[in-house]
Design an enzyme around this catalytic site. Structure first.
Site, PDB file in Angstrom:
ATOM      1  N   GLY A  10       3.499   1.173   6.314  1.00 25.05           N
ATOM      2  CA  GLY A  10       2.042   1.294   6.336  1.00 25.05           C
ATOM      3  C   GLY A  10       1.474   0.710   7.616  1.00 25.05           C
ATOM      4  N   ILE A  36       8.076  -1.726  -5.181  1.00 30.67           N
ATOM      5  CA  ILE A  36       7.565  -2.969  -5.783  1.00 30.67           C
ATOM      6  C   ILE A  36       7.241  -2.812  -7.269  1.00 30.67           C
ATOM      7  CG2 ILE A  36       6.690  -3.947  -3.607  1.00 30.67           C
ATOM      8  CD1 ILE A  36       3.824  -3.158  -4.587  1.00 30.67           C
ATOM      9  N   TYR A 124      -9.579   2.708  -7.409  1.00 31.47           N
ATOM     10  CA  TYR A 124      -8.865   1.923  -6.392  1.00 31.47           C
ATOM     11  C   TYR A 124      -9.297   0.459  -6.456  1.00 31.47           C
ATOM     12  CZ  TYR A 124      -7.859   0.070  -1.688  1.00 31.47           C
ATOM     13  OH  TYR A 124      -7.470  -0.715  -0.631  1.00 31.47           O
ATOM     14  N   LYS A 128      -7.032  -2.776  -7.561  1.00 34.46           N
ATOM     15  CA  LYS A 128      -6.783  -3.866  -6.605  1.00 34.46           C
ATOM     16  C   LYS A 128      -7.238  -5.202  -7.210  1.00 34.46           C
ATOM     17  CE  LYS A 128      -5.417  -3.663  -2.858  1.00 34.46           C
ATOM     18  NZ  LYS A 128      -4.032  -3.728  -2.298  1.00 34.46           N
TER      19      LYS A 128
HETATM   20  N1  LIG Z   1      -6.632   1.070   4.775  1.00 31.54           N
HETATM   21  C1  LIG Z   1      -7.799   0.464   4.562  1.00 31.54           C
HETATM   22  O1  LIG Z   1      -8.850   0.884   5.058  1.00 31.54           O
HETATM   23  C2  LIG Z   1      -7.850  -0.780   3.718  1.00 31.54           C
HETATM   24  C3  LIG Z   1      -9.093  -1.345   3.427  1.00 31.54           C
HETATM   25  C4  LIG Z   1      -9.141  -2.513   2.650  1.00 31.54           C
HETATM   26  C5  LIG Z   1      -7.965  -3.075   2.188  1.00 31.54           C
HETATM   27  N2  LIG Z   1      -6.778  -2.482   2.466  1.00 31.54           N
HETATM   28  C6  LIG Z   1      -5.563  -3.093   1.931  1.00 31.54           C
HETATM   29  O2  LIG Z   1      -4.758  -3.491   3.034  1.00 31.54           O
HETATM   30  C7  LIG Z   1      -3.389  -3.398   2.675  1.00 31.54           C
HETATM   31  C8  LIG Z   1      -2.641  -2.615   3.750  1.00 31.54           C
HETATM   32  O3  LIG Z   1      -3.228  -1.329   3.823  1.00 31.54           O
HETATM   33  P1  LIG Z   1      -2.679  -0.234   4.844  1.00 31.54           P
HETATM   34  O4  LIG Z   1      -3.867   0.498   5.385  1.00 31.54           O
HETATM   35  O5  LIG Z   1      -1.677  -0.829   5.765  1.00 31.54           O
HETATM   36  O6  LIG Z   1      -1.958   0.746   3.807  1.00 31.54           O
HETATM   37  P2  LIG Z   1      -1.113   2.070   4.110  1.00 31.54           P
HETATM   38  O7  LIG Z   1      -1.078   2.344   5.561  1.00 31.54           O
HETATM   39  O8  LIG Z   1      -1.617   3.107   3.167  1.00 31.54           O
HETATM   40  O9  LIG Z   1       0.352   1.632   3.681  1.00 31.54           O
HETATM   41  C9  LIG Z   1       0.692   1.348   2.372  1.00 31.54           C
HETATM   42  C10 LIG Z   1       2.193   1.413   2.280  1.00 31.54           C
HETATM   43  O10 LIG Z   1       2.561   1.069   0.942  1.00 31.54           O
HETATM   44  C11 LIG Z   1       3.717   1.805   0.636  1.00 31.54           C
HETATM   45  N3  LIG Z   1       3.946   1.916  -0.798  1.00 31.54           N
HETATM   46  C12 LIG Z   1       3.299   2.693  -1.688  1.00 31.54           C
HETATM   47  N4  LIG Z   1       3.829   2.518  -2.918  1.00 31.54           N
HETATM   48  C13 LIG Z   1       4.835   1.612  -2.789  1.00 31.54           C
HETATM   49  C14 LIG Z   1       5.760   1.042  -3.686  1.00 31.54           C
HETATM   50  N5  LIG Z   1       5.756   1.362  -4.994  1.00 31.54           N
HETATM   51  N6  LIG Z   1       6.654   0.152  -3.212  1.00 31.54           N
HETATM   52  C15 LIG Z   1       6.665  -0.166  -1.897  1.00 31.54           C
HETATM   53  N7  LIG Z   1       5.832   0.359  -0.990  1.00 31.54           N
HETATM   54  C16 LIG Z   1       4.920   1.237  -1.438  1.00 31.54           C
HETATM   55  C17 LIG Z   1       3.452   3.161   1.264  1.00 31.54           C
HETATM   56  O11 LIG Z   1       4.676   3.810   1.443  1.00 31.54           O
HETATM   57  P3  LIG Z   1       4.820   5.396   1.204  1.00 31.54           P
HETATM   58  O12 LIG Z   1       4.013   6.012   2.297  1.00 31.54           O
HETATM   59  O13 LIG Z   1       6.267   5.627   1.296  1.00 31.54           O
HETATM   60  O14 LIG Z   1       4.245   5.674  -0.153  1.00 31.54           O
HETATM   61  C18 LIG Z   1       2.782   2.797   2.570  1.00 31.54           C
HETATM   62  O15 LIG Z   1       3.696   2.724   3.622  1.00 31.54           O
HETATM   63  C19 LIG Z   1      -3.351  -2.788   1.283  1.00 31.54           C
HETATM   64  O16 LIG Z   1      -3.234  -3.801   0.328  1.00 31.54           O
HETATM   65  C20 LIG Z   1      -4.707  -2.126   1.143  1.00 31.54           C
HETATM   66  O17 LIG Z   1      -5.123  -2.038  -0.223  1.00 31.54           O
HETATM   67  C21 LIG Z   1      -6.698  -1.366   3.227  1.00 31.54           C
END
Ligand SMILES: NC(=O)c1ccc[n+]([C@@H]2O[C@H](COP(=O)([O-])OP(=O)(O)OC[C@H]3O[C@@H](n4cnc5c(N)ncnc54)[C@H](OP(=O)(O)O)[C@@H]3O)[C@@H](O)[C@H]2O)c1
Length: 281
Positions: A10, A36, A124, A128
């Protein structure tokens, strides 16, 4: 420091690996290497690697899709973190978990502190929040970092979407009545590293960008940099619209600025997202 990283593909996962401090060991796992939601797999991985910290960058982040995939979102955002927290506690390991500004309803115009009342508007956000609570219950010592509007050079995010649409179209309509703070995933990764290095107290920390904008203003900033850097020859015409004019399956908070005083009190700077945007583009 020996870190087990979950969700390594991610945005945060990739940025965390890029910034790993000298001398730290890491086992970076993607969803195929460590799911996870599978407690037995989490237990086996932790028992074999014996980390002293687990960083959970894995999540189900498709905010609109979550409305129709409730069970999947719940497993990844709530059951998964609960698994990591229970195994971390059993083995005396520090857990850093990441959550979101979407745990709030946005019915305010002053920044949300770590103590502000939560009231998520979307599946979502609910999943969370359930994840946060499961983590605090099973691992009271865990660090929970709430962040917002994450972008980076990796994965899918608003910056990349705007750059793609800017190449395809001459005009775009962008929501101007939702306000929040963009956050560069690399800065978020640095903040997590700093919290681990300081052995910060368990609990919730807000970490996001240092300047609040609407999505429309964020798009203006993106296109201004893209033209300056000659990534685009000209910016599309941008029209500000309301949320009501752009209906989506998930409801989003109209205001989700996170107060950063708690992390700043630890000497951790908020994300200079405007500077990071230039480097990212
Ligand atoms: N993106 C935003 O704008 C945003 C905003 C607020 C908070 N956050 C939080 O910030 C954190 C990081 O977000 P991010 O943007 O880096 O997310 P991201 O780019 O969507 O990456 C999430 C990763 O989690 C992996 N994943 C999904 N299901 C899984 C599982 N069962 N076991 C292990 N890995 C799994 C995905 O892999 P696959 O692709 O293989 O499924 C993906 O690589 C998260 O907690 C998110 O909720 C994000």
């Amino acid at each position: 420091m020996k870190v087990l990283l979950a969700g390594s593909n991610g945005q945060l996962g990739r940025c965390f690996q890029d910034r790993l401090p000298f001398g730290w060991q890491i086992l970076a796992t993607d969803s195929t290497e460590l799911d996870i939601t599978d407690l037995a797999q989490v237990t086996a991985t932790v028992s074999a690697f014996k980390p002293n910290a687990i960083v959970n960058s894995a999540a189900y982040t498709a905010v609109d899709k979550a409305e129709s995939e409730v069970a999947v979102a719940e497993r990844i955002n709530a059951v998964g973190p609960a698994n990591l927290a229970s195994v971390a506690t059993q083995h005396g390991i520090r857990l850093v978990h990441v959550s979101t500004d979407y745990v709030f309803d946005g019915n305010t115009n002053t920044p949300y502190t770590e103590e502000s009342v939560t009231n998520p508007l979307s599946v979502y956000g609910i999943t969370k929040l359930v994840g946060e609570r499961a983590v605090s219950a099973a691992a009271p010592d865990a660090i929970i970092v709430r962040t917002a509007w994450v972008f980076s050079e990796y994965g899918n995010n608003f910056v990349k979407t705007m750059l793609r649409l800017g190449k395809e179209r001459d005009a775009l309509s962008i929501v101007d009545d939702q306000r929040g703070c963009p956050t560069y995933a690399g800065d978020l990764a640095q903040a997590i590293i700093a919290l681990l290095q300081q052995n910060a107290a368990g609990g919730i920390y807000h970490y996001a960008g240092d300047k609040e904008v609407s999505w429309f203003e964020f798009a203006q900033a993106i296109f201004s940099v893209a033209v300056q850097k000659a990534v685009l020859s000209k910016a599309p015409t941008l029209t500000p619209i309301t949320t009501a004019q752009y209906p989506t399956p998930a409801h989003r908070p109209a205001y989700s600025t996170l107060a950063g005083e708690k992390v700043m009190g630890l000497g951790i700077a908020l994300s200079d997202w405007q500077g990071a945007l230039k480097k990212t583009i």
